[in-house]
Design a protein around this motif. Sequence first.
Motif: not given
Length: 298
Positions: A88-108
């Motif tokens: 996230f820190s690396q993305a913020e240096k270039w004015y980017l906003k990252l998003q995560t999908d927590i539901s994908e962490l349980e995708n078998r």
Amino acid sequence: MAELGLNEHHQNEVINYMRFARSRRGLRLKTVDSCFQDLKESRLVEETFTVDEVSEVLSGLQAVVYSEVESELINTAHTNVLLLRQLFSQAEKWYLKLQTDISELENRELLEQVAEFEKAEFTSSNKKPILDTLKPKLAPLNEGGTELLNKEIERLQEENEKLKSRLKTIEIQATQALDEKSKLERALQDLQLDQGNQKDFIKAQDLNDLENTVAALKSEFQKTLNDKTENQKSLEENLATAKHDLLRVQEQLSMAEKELDKKFQQTAAYRNMKEILTRKNDQIKDLRRRLAKYEPED
């Protein structure tokens, strides 16, 4: 070999993290093994144990293993937070906003894909050296995509400065226009007030003169009618003529008032009005002379 759908650089970063996680997992498993080994060496020295003794041994082992597993899970969660923080820190240096999908962490299906990827990468027959293992931290890329992003940011900043400058200019122009409008409104009010004062003065003076003239005419006509009844018809005709003249004078006075209104749009209109009023006074004097002919002689 299983793939994660990433480019070579990012896939190597994933492999580095897996190597770190495997190392931490191996250390914790060795710790758990040592817990059981210590128990065997320290407590299992007798051939027989009572139920209470076995329960005590197992409870102690459970507490130790629980503490080790909990510590490892907490440490793993915190480690993942630090990894996300780097991204996230690396993305913020270039004015980017990252998003995560927590539901994908349980995708078998995805978890099995990662397991296959790890198995393929870390088996002895398929293991290969990774050049980026010694990199201490993530660094911004200096390739074409980053250069384009920098140019776009610079362009947007320049455009923002231009818009700020233009807005400031428009605000100044608007302020000047409002000031000019206020001045014109004040000048118009002063002009209307001056026009009203002059119009009222001239109108009152003209009406007063006309009232005096009408009163004098009526008095003279009444006196003539009383003194010379034989000239009554002639006097009535003269009176009618005088009334017509009076109406004409009033009509001319109305026209003169309209001309007075034009005085404030045409600079020479006031002098014309004065000349018209002078002619009207001459006409009134002429009427008086004509009426004087019918007065009785002493």
